[in-house]
Scaffold this motif. Structure first.
Motif, mmCIF file in Angstrom:
data_model
loop_
_atom_site.group_PDB
_atom_site.id
_atom_site.type_symbol
_atom_site.label_atom_id
_atom_site.label_comp_id
_atom_site.label_asym_id
_atom_site.label_seq_id
_atom_site.Cartn_x
_atom_site.Cartn_y
_atom_site.Cartn_z
ATOM 1 N N PHE A 49 -0.636 -0.492 10.155
ATOM 2 C CA PHE A 49 -1.338 -1.735 9.803
ATOM 3 C C PHE A 49 -2.475 -1.395 8.814
ATOM 4 O O PHE A 49 -2.749 -2.134 7.882
ATOM 5 C CB PHE A 49 -1.984 -2.401 11.026
ATOM 6 N N ALA A 50 -3.139 -0.261 9.084
ATOM 7 C CA ALA A 50 -4.313 0.109 8.286
ATOM 8 C C ALA A 50 -3.949 0.810 6.979
ATOM 9 O O ALA A 50 -4.569 0.572 5.941
ATOM 10 C CB ALA A 50 -5.233 1.013 9.115
ATOM 11 N N LEU A 51 -2.965 1.694 7.036
ATOM 12 C CA LEU A 51 -2.709 2.578 5.885
ATOM 13 C C LEU A 51 -1.391 2.310 5.161
ATOM 14 O O LEU A 51 -1.207 2.740 4.037
ATOM 15 C CB LEU A 51 -2.708 4.049 6.340
ATOM 16 N N ARG A 52 -0.486 1.654 5.825
ATOM 17 C CA ARG A 52 0.877 1.428 5.315
ATOM 18 C C ARG A 52 1.569 2.737 4.960
ATOM 19 O O ARG A 52 2.379 2.806 4.048
ATOM 20 C CB ARG A 52 0.853 0.482 4.111
ATOM 21 N N ARG A 53 1.203 3.794 5.650
ATOM 22 C CA ARG A 53 1.966 5.037 5.522
ATOM 23 C C ARG A 53 1.928 5.797 6.843
ATOM 24 O O ARG A 53 1.096 5.505 7.715
ATOM 25 C CB ARG A 53 1.476 5.890 4.361
ATOM 26 N N LEU A 54 2.841 6.767 6.972
ATOM 27 C CA LEU A 54 3.001 7.464 8.249
ATOM 28 C C LEU A 54 3.659 8.817 8.018
ATOM 29 O O LEU A 54 4.350 9.012 7.023
ATOM 30 C CB LEU A 54 3.890 6.605 9.162
ATOM 31 N N TRP A 55 3.455 9.729 8.982
ATOM 32 C CA TRP A 55 4.115 11.032 8.862
ATOM 33 C C TRP A 55 5.532 10.969 9.406
ATOM 34 O O TRP A 55 5.808 10.276 10.379
ATOM 35 C CB TRP A 55 3.315 12.136 9.560
ATOM 36 N N PHE A 56 6.418 11.683 8.758
ATOM 37 C CA PHE A 56 7.809 11.786 9.196
ATOM 38 C C PHE A 56 8.273 13.218 9.061
ATOM 39 O O PHE A 56 7.950 13.891 8.086
ATOM 40 C CB PHE A 56 8.745 10.952 8.301
ATOM 41 N N ARG A 57 9.068 13.649 10.011
ATOM 42 C CA ARG A 57 9.798 14.900 9.826
ATOM 43 C C ARG A 57 11.133 14.487 9.214
ATOM 44 O O ARG A 57 11.833 13.635 9.752
ATOM 45 C CB ARG A 57 10.012 15.582 11.170
ATOM 46 N N VAL A 58 11.472 15.037 8.062
ATOM 47 C CA VAL A 58 12.724 14.676 7.401
ATOM 48 C C VAL A 58 13.878 15.192 8.265
ATOM 49 O O VAL A 58 13.940 16.385 8.565
ATOM 50 C CB VAL A 58 12.805 15.289 5.979
ATOM 51 N N PRO A 59 14.769 14.286 8.700
ATOM 52 C CA PRO A 59 15.796 14.722 9.661
ATOM 53 C C PRO A 59 16.981 15.435 9.023
ATOM 54 O O PRO A 59 17.305 15.189 7.867
ATOM 55 C CB PRO A 59 16.272 13.401 10.273
ATOM 56 N N GLU A 60 17.588 16.302 9.796
ATOM 57 C CA GLU A 60 18.900 16.823 9.442
ATOM 58 C C GLU A 60 19.866 15.639 9.556
ATOM 59 O O GLU A 60 19.569 14.659 10.243
ATOM 60 C CB GLU A 60 19.353 17.908 10.445
ATOM 61 N N PRO A 118 -6.419 -5.152 7.785
ATOM 62 C CA PRO A 118 -5.038 -4.652 7.718
ATOM 63 C C PRO A 118 -4.433 -4.855 6.326
ATOM 64 O O PRO A 118 -4.957 -5.662 5.553
ATOM 65 C CB PRO A 118 -4.311 -5.544 8.725
ATOM 66 N N ILE A 119 -3.356 -4.145 6.048
ATOM 67 C CA ILE A 119 -2.605 -4.386 4.815
ATOM 68 C C ILE A 119 -1.556 -5.419 5.191
ATOM 69 O O ILE A 119 -0.481 -5.102 5.697
ATOM 70 C CB ILE A 119 -1.992 -3.079 4.267
ATOM 71 N N ARG A 120 -1.934 -6.691 4.986
ATOM 72 C CA ARG A 120 -1.200 -7.815 5.581
ATOM 73 C C ARG A 120 0.273 -7.906 5.201
ATOM 74 O O ARG A 120 1.126 -8.191 6.038
ATOM 75 C CB ARG A 120 -1.875 -9.128 5.189
ATOM 76 N N GLU A 121 0.575 -7.713 3.923
ATOM 77 C CA GLU A 121 1.942 -7.967 3.441
ATOM 78 C C GLU A 121 2.980 -7.092 4.128
ATOM 79 O O GLU A 121 4.161 -7.432 4.160
ATOM 80 C CB GLU A 121 2.074 -7.722 1.926
ATOM 81 N N GLY A 122 2.546 -5.946 4.637
ATOM 82 C CA GLY A 122 3.511 -5.013 5.219
ATOM 83 C C GLY A 122 3.775 -5.253 6.701
ATOM 84 O O GLY A 122 4.608 -4.574 7.303
ATOM 85 N N ILE A 123 3.061 -6.209 7.302
ATOM 86 C CA ILE A 123 3.126 -6.354 8.767
ATOM 87 C C ILE A 123 4.029 -7.518 9.183
ATOM 88 O O ILE A 123 3.934 -8.606 8.616
ATOM 89 C CB ILE A 123 1.710 -6.587 9.339
ATOM 90 N N VAL A 124 4.899 -7.275 10.154
ATOM 91 C CA VAL A 124 5.769 -8.330 10.682
ATOM 92 C C VAL A 124 5.611 -8.384 12.202
ATOM 93 O O VAL A 124 5.767 -7.360 12.884
ATOM 94 C CB VAL A 124 7.248 -8.085 10.318
ATOM 95 N N LEU A 125 5.278 -9.562 12.721
ATOM 96 C CA LEU A 125 5.037 -9.732 14.160
ATOM 97 C C LEU A 125 6.095 -10.667 14.741
ATOM 98 O O LEU A 125 6.183 -11.831 14.343
ATOM 99 C CB LEU A 125 3.644 -10.340 14.377
ATOM 100 N N ILE A 126 6.911 -10.154 15.654
ATOM 101 C CA ILE A 126 8.011 -10.960 16.192
ATOM 102 C C ILE A 126 8.041 -10.930 17.720
ATOM 103 O O ILE A 126 8.403 -9.921 18.324
ATOM 104 C CB ILE A 126 9.376 -10.458 15.654
#
Ligand code: SF4
Lengths: 162, 422
Positions: free
Chosen positions: B147-158, B54-62
């Protein structure tokens, strides 16, 4: 596969994720068979009557409420292969696309038990000689569906073997 | 000529390295991805099936929903999170005692900051928009992908613009404003959209109220609720935020699908009746007796919320027919409340106070309602069975109204509670 043929279950507006799968089933021990409990509070027994290939047809705001991915997962486990609704709540929409459950935005009137044919490539639905059209997904989203879900895409990007 | 951009368009453009506008689909770099004890296990399973690091620094477990472990099933589930953290060497795991409601932890621990793109497998992740971040709820599989890529798809919202003028009067606060907005536009009034706040009245809305408002935009179906960072935000995040951050402001010629206008001086104490958050009424219009008063959650479990409630309750007694339950949202809040003597105020008044957790908010534990019981609550959802039995009822209100109602035994404003000598 772009064509889905299935038997219809009809639902109304604002079907929330608590109705689809209640909070008590959110612990890990139910993960692999939560399909047995879909709609257990609002339509007891329906899970047992659902079969592989079925299609849900609903009103507006389907899947509203919590972010629980258990909702579309449970529907898939119950055999549902496509949900057609007037509109979808945002997180439910993403969850479904990402785990490979096709959602179709369309307002249609069919009876429970009817058979419908959904053509995802053409953007058409056919039932009993009538047809409806729906907007197709943007390319990026279609690509996730075609691959069979987000994790397949992630695997490819990472270069991991299956 | 280039069109101006909203805050959502700017943050998603910057994080995706593209020139994005509403309707575009982008792949964006995320700053943090958070999961809790309910949504984590699916993410862990999906991620481990990849067999990568995983890309550790970006992950928060609560863990927060069913902890301290309420039964054996939840204990197993919480253990999965701890084991995942250990297995992958993830530092940002918060054990009970150092943990609280996930969204308050994200704020307290400085993960949330202006201009950031944060996702969380919990629908109220939109809370950090109160600090000028773009943050939104996602599912567990998406969290695994992050966790794996630290990126994701988004639809830019109105974006819907919310123009604020004036200042709150009396006990009216951010909770009353967001209950009013949700009631005005409906539970699907902002589906797929962002709400962006602005106008001269924004400077009169303190940061804790902004967090409450941003928290509940999901109750209108919203993807994000954003208060562009200003001096108040800077004063709040300074010395708290981890790492660099950057305030993002909208362009003057940005385009909005709709503009809503609110004079804060017109907002009165509100209550949302069962079973939808859009059922808002003025408190003075209702006559409802209660069995429980709940003060806590990611919506209103902050120190300012506890202070206002303690001010109302101090030296008085909770109504004999009412259970009052107070749950600070984080260890930081709990500690301050203890040091300031608020915990003693509540206990002397006959209220129950616990350490930080989600508690009764989602009907998990510590305040689950029986058939027919009614609760006035500082939380965010009043769906059927949300806090327990499907025959129970939840009424959403501000901390001040929750405290006043606990004294009076029915839903009232603090002014009415005083008049009747409760
Ligand atoms: S406090 Fe309530 S709304 Fe907030 S994260 Fe916990 S369960 Fe969800």
């Amino acid at each position: 596969m772009s064509e889905i043929i299935g038997r219809v279950w009809v639902f109304g507006d604002h079907v929330d994720t608590d109705q689809i799968i209640p909070a008590e089933r959110l612990v890990s021990e139910y993960l692999d068979h939560s399909g047995d409990y879909v709609f257990e509070k609002v339509r007891p027994g329906v899970a047992m009557d659902m079969a592989e290939g079925d299609i849900i047809v609903a009103g507006k705001n389907f899947g509203c409420g919590s972010s629980r991915e258990h909702a579309p997962r449970s529907l898939m486990q119950a055999g549902v292969r496509c949900v057609i609704a007037q509109s979808f709540a945002r997180i439910f929409f993403r969850n479904s696309i990402n785990i490979g459950l096709p959602l179709v935005q369309c307002s249609m009137d069919v009876e429970e038990g009817d058979t419908v044919t959904v053509d995802l490539d053409q953007g058409t639905i056919e039932s009993g000689g009538r047809t409806w059209e729906f907007p197709r997904y943007p390319e990026e989203i279609q690509a996730i569906i075609d691959k069979g879900g987000l994790m397949v895409k992630v695997r490819e990007e990472l270069g991991c073997s299956e | 000529m280039k069109k101006g951009k909203t805050v959502a368009e700017k943050i998603l453009s910057r994080k995706s390295g593209s020139d994005a506008y509403a309707g575009d689909i982008v792949e964006a770099e995320i700053d943090y991805v958070m999961v809790n004890d309910v949504t984590g296990p699916i993410a862990f399973k999906e991620f481990d099936a990849l067999g990568c690091e995983p890309i550790r620094e970006g992950i928060v477990l609560i863990p927060d929903h069913f902890v301290p472990n309420k039964d054996i099933a939840s204990a197993q589930q919480a253990l999965e999170m701890k084991q995942f953290a250990r297995r992958h060497g993830i530092d940002n795991y918060f054990e009970v005692g150092r943990s609280g409601v996930c969204h308050q932890m994200m704020v307290d621990e400085g993960f949330a900051a202006p201009g950031r793109l944060i996702v969380g497998a919990d629908s109220h992740t939109c809370t950090y928009g109160g600090l000028g971040a773009f943050s939104t709820g996602i599912g567990s599989t998406e969290a695994a992908a992050c966790f794996a890529l630290r990126r994701l798809w988004f639809r830019v919202p109105e974006t819907i613009k919310v123009e604020l003028t004036g200042a709150f009067k009396g006990y009216a606060c951010g909770k009353d404003l967001i209950l009013k907005i949700v009631s005005d536009i409906g539970v699907d009034g902002a589906t797929y959209m962002a709400l962006e706040f602005g106008g001269p009245g924004m400077a009169n809305v303190p940061v804790h109220d902004r967090l409450t408002i941003a928290n509940m935009v999901i109750e209108a179906g919203g993807k994000a609720g954003i208060f562009p960072a200003d001096e108040l935000t800077e004063a709040f995040v300074h010395g708290r935020a981890r790492g660099e951050y950057q305030a993002v402001h909208p362009d003057p010629d940005a385009s909005y699908t709709r503009v809503l206008e609110y004079d804060l001086g017109d907002i009165g104490p509100m209550v949302a009746l069962p079973h939808l958050p859009e059922n808002g009424r003025l408190v003075d219009e209702v006559d409802v007796t209660i069995d429980q008063a709940f003060l806590g959650s990611c919506t209103n479990g902050r120190i300012e919320d506890l202070r206002i409630a303690a001010d109302i309750i101090r030296g008085r007694q909770v109504h004999p027919d009412v259970r009052m339950i107070v749950v600070p949202a984080s260890p930081e809040v709990f500690l301050k409340a203890t040091e300031e003597g608020l915990v003693a105020d509540f206990v002397r008044a006959g209220a129950f106070v616990s350490g930080p957790t989600c508690a009764a908010c989602l009907g998990g534990h510590m305040g689950v309602l029986a058939d027919g019981e009614r609760c006035v609550s500082s939380t965010n959802r009043n769906f059927i069975g949300r806090m327990g039995h499907k025959g129970s009822e939840v009424y959403l209100a501000s901390p001040a109204v929750v405290a006043a109602s606990a004294l009076a035994g029915r839903i009232v404003t603090p002014d009415t509670a005083k008049e009747v000598g409760a």
